[in-house]
Design an enzyme around this catalytic site. Structure first.
Site, PDB file in Angstrom:
ATOM      1  N   SER A 140       0.825  -1.219   0.000  1.00  0.00           N
ATOM      2  CA  SER A 140       0.000   0.000   0.000  1.00  0.00           C
ATOM      3  C   SER A 140       0.859   1.269   0.000  1.00  0.00           C
ATOM      4  CB  SER A 140      -0.891   0.013   1.241  1.00  0.00           C
ATOM      5  OG  SER A 140      -0.086   0.318   2.362  1.00  0.00           O
ATOM      6  N   CYS A 141       0.185   2.384  -0.178  1.00  0.00           N
ATOM      7  CA  CYS A 141       0.877   3.677  -0.193  1.00  0.00           C
ATOM      8  C   CYS A 141       1.613   3.931   1.129  1.00  0.00           C
ATOM      9  CB  CYS A 141      -0.116   4.792  -0.476  1.00  0.00           C
ATOM     10  SG  CYS A 141      -1.614   4.710   0.516  1.00  0.00           S
ATOM     11  N   ASN A 142       0.952   3.641   2.249  1.00  0.00           N
ATOM     12  CA  ASN A 142       1.594   3.877   3.548  1.00  0.00           C
ATOM     13  C   ASN A 142       2.774   2.943   3.768  1.00  0.00           C
ATOM     14  OD1 ASN A 142       0.237   6.033   4.943  1.00  0.00           O
ATOM     15  ND2 ASN A 142      -1.600   4.760   4.881  1.00  0.00           N
ATOM     16  N   ARG A 169      -5.186  10.412   5.144  1.00  0.00           N
ATOM     17  CA  ARG A 169      -6.172  11.249   4.448  1.00  0.00           C
ATOM     18  C   ARG A 169      -7.501  10.470   4.458  1.00  0.00           C
ATOM     19  NH1 ARG A 169      -7.309   7.314   2.079  1.00  0.00           N
ATOM     20  NH2 ARG A 169      -6.795   6.608  -0.017  1.00  0.00           N
ATOM     21  N   HIS A 194      -0.544  -1.928   9.359  1.00  0.00           N
ATOM     22  CA  HIS A 194       0.579  -1.384   8.583  1.00  0.00           C
ATOM     23  C   HIS A 194       1.918  -2.016   8.990  1.00  0.00           C
ATOM     24  CE1 HIS A 194      -2.645   1.685   8.756  1.00  0.00           C
ATOM     25  NE2 HIS A 194      -2.392   1.772   7.464  1.00  0.00           N
ATOM     26  N   HIS A 220      -1.052  11.565   3.255  1.00  0.00           N
ATOM     27  CA  HIS A 220      -0.922  11.022   4.613  1.00  0.00           C
ATOM     28  C   HIS A 220       0.322  11.660   5.240  1.00  0.00           C
ATOM     29  CE1 HIS A 220      -3.545   7.690   3.378  1.00  0.00           C
ATOM     30  NE2 HIS A 220      -2.667   7.256   2.503  1.00  0.00           N
ATOM     31  N   GLN A 301      -0.639   9.618  -1.484  1.00  0.00           N
ATOM     32  CA  GLN A 301      -1.230   8.271  -1.573  1.00  0.00           C
ATOM     33  C   GLN A 301      -1.627   7.885  -2.991  1.00  0.00           C
ATOM     34  OE1 GLN A 301      -2.856  10.919  -0.260  1.00  0.00           O
ATOM     35  NE2 GLN A 301      -4.748  11.056  -1.437  1.00  0.00           N
TER      36      GLN A 301
HETATM   37  P1  NAD Z   1     -10.640   3.260  -7.308  1.00  0.00           P
HETATM   38  O1  NAD Z   1     -11.941   2.986  -6.689  1.00  0.00           O
HETATM   39  O2  NAD Z   1     -10.213   4.666  -7.531  1.00  0.00           O
HETATM   40  O3  NAD Z   1     -10.540   2.519  -8.714  1.00  0.00           O
HETATM   41  C1  NAD Z   1     -10.954   1.197  -8.896  1.00  0.00           C
HETATM   42  C2  NAD Z   1     -11.311   0.958 -10.348  1.00  0.00           C
HETATM   43  O4  NAD Z   1     -11.805  -0.389 -10.503  1.00  0.00           O
HETATM   44  C3  NAD Z   1     -12.444   1.859 -10.867  1.00  0.00           C
HETATM   45  O5  NAD Z   1     -12.161   2.177 -12.222  1.00  0.00           O
HETATM   46  C4  NAD Z   1     -13.690   0.972 -10.790  1.00  0.00           C
HETATM   47  O6  NAD Z   1     -14.642   1.333 -11.762  1.00  0.00           O
HETATM   48  C5  NAD Z   1     -13.112  -0.380 -11.111  1.00  0.00           C
HETATM   49  N1  NAD Z   1     -13.879  -1.479 -10.515  1.00  0.00           N
HETATM   50  C6  NAD Z   1     -14.756  -1.437  -9.500  1.00  0.00           C
HETATM   51  N2  NAD Z   1     -15.223  -2.675  -9.221  1.00  0.00           N
HETATM   52  C7  NAD Z   1     -14.627  -3.496 -10.084  1.00  0.00           C
HETATM   53  C8  NAD Z   1     -14.692  -4.887 -10.337  1.00  0.00           C
HETATM   54  N3  NAD Z   1     -15.449  -5.696  -9.583  1.00  0.00           N
HETATM   55  N4  NAD Z   1     -13.949  -5.378 -11.341  1.00  0.00           N
HETATM   56  C9  NAD Z   1     -13.150  -4.595 -12.103  1.00  0.00           C
HETATM   57  N5  NAD Z   1     -13.024  -3.286 -11.898  1.00  0.00           N
HETATM   58  C10 NAD Z   1     -13.759  -2.737 -10.926  1.00  0.00           C
HETATM   59  O7  NAD Z   1      -9.579   2.475  -6.423  1.00  0.00           O
HETATM   60  P2  NAD Z   1      -8.049   2.859  -6.205  1.00  0.00           P
HETATM   61  O8  NAD Z   1      -7.955   3.886  -5.144  1.00  0.00           O
HETATM   62  O9  NAD Z   1      -7.398   3.099  -7.507  1.00  0.00           O
HETATM   63  O10 NAD Z   1      -7.503   1.520  -5.546  1.00  0.00           O
HETATM   64  C11 NAD Z   1      -7.133   0.393  -6.337  1.00  0.00           C
HETATM   65  C12 NAD Z   1      -6.211  -0.489  -5.506  1.00  0.00           C
HETATM   66  O11 NAD Z   1      -5.040   0.275  -5.193  1.00  0.00           O
HETATM   67  C13 NAD Z   1      -6.783  -0.952  -4.161  1.00  0.00           C
HETATM   68  O12 NAD Z   1      -6.226  -2.214  -3.849  1.00  0.00           O
HETATM   69  C14 NAD Z   1      -6.258   0.081  -3.193  1.00  0.00           C
HETATM   70  O13 NAD Z   1      -6.198  -0.396  -1.880  1.00  0.00           O
HETATM   71  C15 NAD Z   1      -4.870   0.316  -3.762  1.00  0.00           C
HETATM   72  N6  NAD Z   1      -4.273   1.624  -3.429  1.00  0.00           N
HETATM   73  C16 NAD Z   1      -5.026   2.757  -3.395  1.00  0.00           C
HETATM   74  C17 NAD Z   1      -4.405   3.950  -3.054  1.00  0.00           C
HETATM   75  C18 NAD Z   1      -5.170   5.234  -2.961  1.00  0.00           C
HETATM   76  O14 NAD Z   1      -4.801   6.074  -2.169  1.00  0.00           O
HETATM   77  N7  NAD Z   1      -6.214   5.442  -3.715  1.00  0.00           N
HETATM   78  C19 NAD Z   1      -3.046   3.990  -2.774  1.00  0.00           C
HETATM   79  C20 NAD Z   1      -2.295   2.818  -2.893  1.00  0.00           C
HETATM   80  C21 NAD Z   1      -2.919   1.626  -3.204  1.00  0.00           C
END
Ligand code: NAD
Length: 339
Positions: A140-142, A169, A194, A220, A301
């Site tokens: 993850s980002c953190n 955040r 974490h 964050h 993040q």
């Molecule tokens: P998000 O919600 O912004 O994007 C998810 C995408 O997947 C969207 O385009 C959505 O339409 C699509 N989606 C939804 N349900 C789906 C399904 N069943 N099948 C296929 N696609 C589907 O999410 P995000 O923030 O980009 O997070 C994605 C991953 O990255 C997660 O594992 C999250 O924990 C991780 N992550 C997020 C961040 C953050 O801060 N946003 C940081 C690091 C890691």
């Protein structure tokens, strides 16, 4: 050498950034991205010239909306060497089985557990562990933020114990569903996940973490207290962090007092989406007293894990043996430099 053919499943906060970063690499080809709904982000992807693929059940909706698709998710999987899964957390198991059946390698994100892949990834701490792997997970980002600074500090001074508080955040800037929008919300399930997540890459590290959600969308912030085995001075720690990969030192006395000014600096740097890929440490907030080190760091993040995904592709596809070489290629393509 043929380019690595990459697909991105899920075009949200992380997926859209991974797609742009893949498209910017000389040794990779972005085959396409997937969307489940024909919303504005699907149109943005088309505007960028990316081919759109959709799950079988979404074909009709895209047809009705008149949004052009290049095929289904299964079609995309038949054209790629590796897929970067950027779907929301906890749907990974379903997709892991689909990727396996299609015979493609897959990278998952930090919303999935380490047990889904059995290997987790950080560019400098354990690049070679994903070498040739079928599955891996960019933490993850953190966790990425903590590894970027704790790993070089541990190498230089050996950390006895680390204690971290994460001020998280509450939502990403494009998100209007999550909160709180007023108040601070402590994570009462302690210690938080974490620490064990950092240990999925540095299993020897003694680390304890707590977290509080705050009403902000920008970044964050971590407060880190580390007991060191070796003697160290504040100046020596600053030198180690100055040289550390994807770590940027800033100074409160130069006007960067909050995450707001860090994001203003990111805008000034003129990068794609004004992202700050580096972990930002306040140089004048680093202090060693006796054997105890204190510092603050900020994590963008939305973007710090993006260069890690690119390096993970190279490691899994055996495209670059040397982690430093891969990091250098990725950084050059994304405009990450120490200046
Ligand atoms: P998000 O919600 O912004 O994007 C998810 C995408 O997947 C969207 O385009 C959505 O339409 C699509 N989606 C939804 N349900 C789906 C399904 N069943 N099948 C296929 N696609 C589907 O999410 P995000 O923030 O980009 O997070 C994605 C991953 O990255 C997660 O594992 C999250 O924990 C991780 N992550 C997020 C961040 C953050 O801060 N946003 C940081 C690091 C890691």
């Amino acid at each position: 050498m043929a380019k690595i053919r990459v697909g991105v499943n899920g075009y949200g906060t992380i997926g859209k950034r991974v797609a742009s970063a893949v498209a910017a690499q000389e040794d990779m080809e972005l085959v396409g991205v997937t969307k489940t709904r024909p919303n504005f982000e699907a149109l943005s992807a088309l505007r960028k010239g990316y081919d759109l693929y959709v799950p079988d059940e979404s074909v009709e909706a895209f047809g009705k909306a008149g949004v052009k698709i290049a095929g289904t998710l299964k079609d995309m999987l038949s054209k790629v060497d590796i897929v970067v899964d950027c779907t929301p957390g906890n749907v990974g198991e379903y997709y892991r089985d689909m990727y396996k059946a299609a015979g493609v390698k897959a990278i998952f994100q930090g919303g999935e557990d380490h047990s889904l892949t059995g290997i987790s990834f950080n560019s400098t701490a354990n690049y070679s562990e994903s070498w040739g792997a079928q599955l891996s997970r960019v933490v993850s980002c953190n966790t990425t933020g903590l590894l970027r600074t704790l790993n070089p500090i541990d190498k230089a001074f050996k950390i006895k114990d680390a204690y971290v508080t994460i001020v998280r955040r509450a939502a990403d800037p494009g998100d209007s569903k999550n909160g709180p929008i007023n108040g601070l919300e402590p994570s009462v399930s302690l210690p938080t996940h974490h620490g064990p997540d950092v240990q999925s890459i540095m299993p020897w590290l003694s680390i304890s973490t707590m977290a509080i959600k705050a009403s902000t969308t920008l970044m964050h912030v971590h407060t880190v207290v580390a007991e060191l085995e070796a003697e160290a001075t504040t100046e020596e720690v600053i030198e180690v962090l100055k040289k550390a990969s994807r770590v940027r030192l800033v100074r409160s006395k130069d006007g960067i007092k909050t995450t707001a000014q860090i994001m203003e600096l990111a805008r000034d740097l003129g990068r794609d989406r004004s992202d700050m890929y580096e972990i930002v440490v306040w140089e004048d907030g680093i202090k060693v007293v006796g054997n105890t080190l204190y510092y603050y760091q900020a994590v963008h993040q939305e973007s710090d894990v993006i260069p890690e995904n690119i390096d993970c592709i190279r490691s899994m596809c055996k495209a670059e043996k040397d982690s430093a070489e891969s990091v250098a290629k990725t950084d050059a393509a994304l405009g990450i430099s120490k200046s």
